[in-house]
Design a protein around this motif. Structure first.
Motif, PDB file in Angstrom:
ATOM      1  N   GLU A 513       0.804  -1.208   0.044  1.00 30.09           N
ATOM      2  CA  GLU A 513      -0.189   0.005  -0.069  1.00 30.09           C
ATOM      3  C   GLU A 513       1.040   1.361  -0.079  1.00 30.09           C
ATOM      4  O   GLU A 513       1.845   1.210   0.613  1.00 30.09           O
ATOM      5  CB  GLU A 513      -0.988   0.067   1.196  1.00 30.09           C
ATOM      6  CG  GLU A 513      -1.951  -1.090   0.940  1.00 30.09           C
ATOM      7  CD  GLU A 513      -3.091  -0.881   2.058  1.00 30.09           C
ATOM      8  OE1 GLU A 513      -4.339  -0.484   1.728  1.00 30.09           O
ATOM      9  OE2 GLU A 513      -2.867  -1.377   3.095  1.00 30.09           O
ATOM     10  N   GLY A 514       0.443   2.085  -0.867  1.00 34.38           N
ATOM     11  CA  GLY A 514       1.024   3.716  -0.729  1.00 34.38           C
ATOM     12  C   GLY A 514       1.388   4.355   0.443  1.00 34.38           C
ATOM     13  O   GLY A 514       2.101   5.131   0.542  1.00 34.38           O
ATOM     14  N   ALA A 535      -2.541   1.609  -4.325  1.00 32.27           N
ATOM     15  CA  ALA A 535      -3.108   3.229  -3.627  1.00 32.27           C
ATOM     16  C   ALA A 535      -2.689   3.150  -2.225  1.00 32.27           C
ATOM     17  O   ALA A 535      -2.506   2.160  -1.522  1.00 32.27           O
ATOM     18  CB  ALA A 535      -4.538   3.383  -4.048  1.00 32.27           C
ATOM     19  N   ASP A 536      -3.084   4.193  -1.500  1.00 33.57           N
ATOM     20  CA  ASP A 536      -2.672   4.388  -0.183  1.00 33.57           C
ATOM     21  C   ASP A 536      -3.870   3.295   0.535  1.00 33.57           C
ATOM     22  O   ASP A 536      -3.425   2.778   1.675  1.00 33.57           O
ATOM     23  CB  ASP A 536      -2.997   5.692   0.549  1.00 33.57           C
ATOM     24  CG  ASP A 536      -1.894   6.853   0.175  1.00 33.57           C
ATOM     25  OD1 ASP A 536      -0.738   6.344  -0.445  1.00 33.57           O
ATOM     26  OD2 ASP A 536      -2.008   7.847   0.497  1.00 33.57           O
ATOM     27  N   THR A 538      -6.666  -0.108  -0.223  1.00 36.54           N
ATOM     28  CA  THR A 538      -7.092  -0.670  -1.388  1.00 36.54           C
ATOM     29  C   THR A 538      -7.508  -1.926  -0.949  1.00 36.54           C
ATOM     30  O   THR A 538      -6.954  -2.455  -0.250  1.00 36.54           O
ATOM     31  CB  THR A 538      -6.140  -0.849  -2.541  1.00 36.54           C
ATOM     32  OG1 THR A 538      -6.386  -1.672  -3.317  1.00 36.54           O
ATOM     33  CG2 THR A 538      -4.683  -1.149  -2.107  1.00 36.54           C
ATOM     34  N   ARG A 563     -11.391  -0.560   3.766  1.00 38.98           N
ATOM     35  CA  ARG A 563     -11.026  -1.079   2.577  1.00 38.98           C
ATOM     36  C   ARG A 563     -12.447  -1.620   1.684  1.00 38.98           C
ATOM     37  O   ARG A 563     -12.131  -1.513   0.596  1.00 38.98           O
ATOM     38  CB  ARG A 563      -9.627  -1.887   2.409  1.00 38.98           C
ATOM     39  CG  ARG A 563      -8.675  -1.167   2.914  1.00 38.98           C
ATOM     40  CD  ARG A 563      -7.496  -2.468   2.951  1.00 38.98           C
ATOM     41  NE  ARG A 563      -5.991  -2.154   3.678  1.00 38.98           N
ATOM     42  CZ  ARG A 563      -5.782  -2.243   4.877  1.00 38.98           C
ATOM     43  NH1 ARG A 563      -6.837  -2.486   5.867  1.00 38.98           N
ATOM     44  NH2 ARG A 563      -4.605  -1.736   5.154  1.00 38.98           N
TER      45      ARG A 563
END
Length: 571
Positions: A513-514, A535-536, A538, A563
């Motif tokens: 994850e971002g 993505a941050d 997801t 999420r």
């Protein structure tokens, strides 16, 4: 600080994969039902609310904890291949693959599982726990982003089946978020089962009538007619002779944060034991000395998961058909042996070889590298419940609607879980008559007897074991509150073959994850991982739910993953 506050209650708490399923379960609890009644209400609702990836005629493995006996039991909720399956002909005819459509149908087990759970552990009628699900189908609900993303990713598969298009791709296009999804055929099916229950008289007779209506009555006739028309193999005897199995859990006592914790999974007919193996390995790798969330930490977790998943491919299959060394795989000694293969400085370039266990010859899977773009693993949801008396349940219902046609007039996609078998001789999960596919859905449970209990689990296919392991480490090893542990950034390794046909892999690939710092990701790449920043937030890294009860104070905490559409409700 968590994005979503944890739910705290003292009467009862539920956490489920959709807010309306959580509501259905909570209403049952408020009406006097117990955790099992509530869990079944949520499962039936999820078969409507996530009908793209949960089928009321699919699978529904569950773990049930009785506060009275203090025992845990598994209901496998999984059917086997039809008795008429000719393995050699199937492999030759389909070139060693599991094709789309009714040829991947196994005996639908979810109806038998929920009836068995109500019969043995519940208190309410089927009609009472199914009412909300029927209303969600009849009156509709707002299509949500998770469903629509899966429908979009599998739109080409849906288009193979015109009746499925009418439900999930009206007009041939992905509908907009928030649009109303009404499933009238599915509503009529649920209403028919409710009516059969009410007409039967006493509760026990009603449950028997619901089972008969599905496995021997009008629904069975419709299912079998559809199978015959589409070259399916399911027969009348397959349905009428079927029943789910009550089995013991697999369990390991593990040491987290200075305490011994008993962690439970389903058996080797699922991937559940691999979670126990991974946790066992991690006990020997001095994680507590690593900075949480550092490159060293994530590298260690990724390498352990790769080793455990290699053993999944080498050994796991239906233990009624193949010998599976589960006791060895989850043992402390084997965990230590396998942990020695983790190089703190260097990643294994792909999936490592299975470990050596005396008396067993592991299957050595050929590497089938993915050539088409990867899609989300379309399967599964989750419900966890604890009631005031301390009864608890975890269920991971599943089965997709993009890969097999719905039975006209019923709204049901009949269990396509055969996609998790292999049409490859020698593989421990090679298909065979009556054999259960190796299931990805695996409900879980953790406890310190006399102190606390916690059902937990997640959707996500091959992500499930990986997400469960990381949540337990965050919560139990590093002391995060439950909701924070669910929300903590996660990684997923992709070196192992997909559990879903065609079982491709991406050697060395790790998605993360971002929110994880770029320097940490760079440190992983330096060790040889092929890193991909997501993505941050997801749902590509699964969607956990859990409820934990302190048996001394009575306080319950419910956690649900932001999420997905998951929610926890408690009082």
């Amino acid at each position: 600080m968590s994005v979503v506050p944890a739910t705290v209650g003292y009467q009862h708490v539920v956490a489920a994969g959709h807010e309306l399923a959580a509501q259905a379960a909570f209403e049952v609890l408020e009406a006097g039902g117990n955790a099992v009644d509530a869990g079944v209400a949520a499962v039936l609702s999820l078969g409507v609310l996530y009908s793209d990836q949960v089928s009321i005629a699919g699978v529904a493995p569950m773990l049930i904890y009785s506060a009275e006996t203090r025992q845990l039991i598994t209901i496998d909720g999984l059917g086997g291949w039809p008795a008429s399956l000719d393995v050699d002909d199937f492999i030759a005819r389909h070139n060693g693959t599991i094709p789309l459509g009714v040829r991947r149908t196994v005996i639908p087990a979810a109806p038998a599982a929920v009836i068995k759970a109500l019969e043995l552990f519940g208190t309410m009628r089927f009609a009472d726990v199914a009412e909300r699900a029927a209303q969600y189908a009849e009156r509709g609900f707002a299509r949500h982003p998770v469903m629509l993303e899966y429908v979009a990713q599998y739109a080409d598969c849906y288009r193979e089946f015109p009746d499925n298009v009418d439900i999930w791709l009206p007009g041939g296009e992905v509908p907009p978020p928030g649009s109303l999804l009404v499933q009238p055929d599915l509503g009529r099916t649920l209403r028919y089962l409710i009516d059969e229950d009410r007409a039967a008289g006493r509760r026990e007779a009603g449950l028997a009538a619901v089972r008969s209506a599905f496995y021997a009555g009008d629904l069975a006739s419709a299912i079998l007619r559809h199978q015959r028309e589409h070259d399916g193999m399911l027969s009348e005897s397959d349905l009428q002779r079927f029943d789910v199995r009550l089995l013991p859990t697999e369990q390991r006592t593990l040491h987290f944060g200075g305490r011994d914790v008993v962690v439970h999974s389903c058996g080797a007919w699922s991937q559940g034991p691999i979670m126990l193996e991974a946790l066992s390995m991690l006990q020997h790798l001095n994680l507590e000395a690593m900075e949480y969330g550092s490159s060293a930490y994530f590298h260690t977790v990724a390498e352990v998961l790769k080793l455990a998943l290699a053993d999944r491919e080498g050994y796991l299959g239906d233990p009624d058909f193949v010998p599976v060394p589960v006791t060895d795989l989850i043992s402390a000694s084997y965990g230590y042996q396998r942990s020695r293969a983790v190089d703190p400085r260097r990643a294994t370039p792909g999936m490592p070889a299975p470990g050596a266990i005396e008396g067993y010859a592991p299957y050595l899977a050929p590497e089938v590298v993915r050539t088409a773009p990867e899609r989300l693993p379309a399967d599964t949801s989750i419900v966890t419940v604890i009631d005031q008396r301390g009864n608890a349940i975890c269920i991971t219902p599943s089965d997709t609607s993009w890969d097999t046609p719905v039975v006209p007039g019923t709204g049901l996609a009949i269990s396509s879980r055969g996609q998790q078998s292999w049409a490859v001789k020698g593989h421990p999960s090679c298909l065979a008559p009556g054999k259960r596919p190796r299931l990805t859905p695996n409900p879980c449970f953790a406890q310190v007897p006399g102190e606390w209990i916690m059902p937990f689990g997640t959707p996500g296919g091959d992500q499930q074991v990986q997400a469960n392991v990381q949540m337990l480490l965050s919560h139990l090893q590093f002391g995060m509150p439950l909701q924070d542990a669910i929300e903590a950034p996660r990684l997923i390794t992709h070196s192992q073959p997909d559990s879903f046909a065609p079982h491709a892999c991406t050697p060395g690939r790790v998605t993360i994850e971002g929110r994880v710092d770029a320097a940490v990701v760079a440190g992983m790449a330096e060790r040889g991982h092929q890193m991909e920043h997501l993505a941050d937030w997801t749902h590509a890294v699964a969607g956990l739910c859990a409820v934990r009860k302190d048996l001394r104070t009575g306080q319950m905490v419910g956690g649900a993953d932001p999420r997905r559409m998951s929610r926890a409700i408690g009082w």
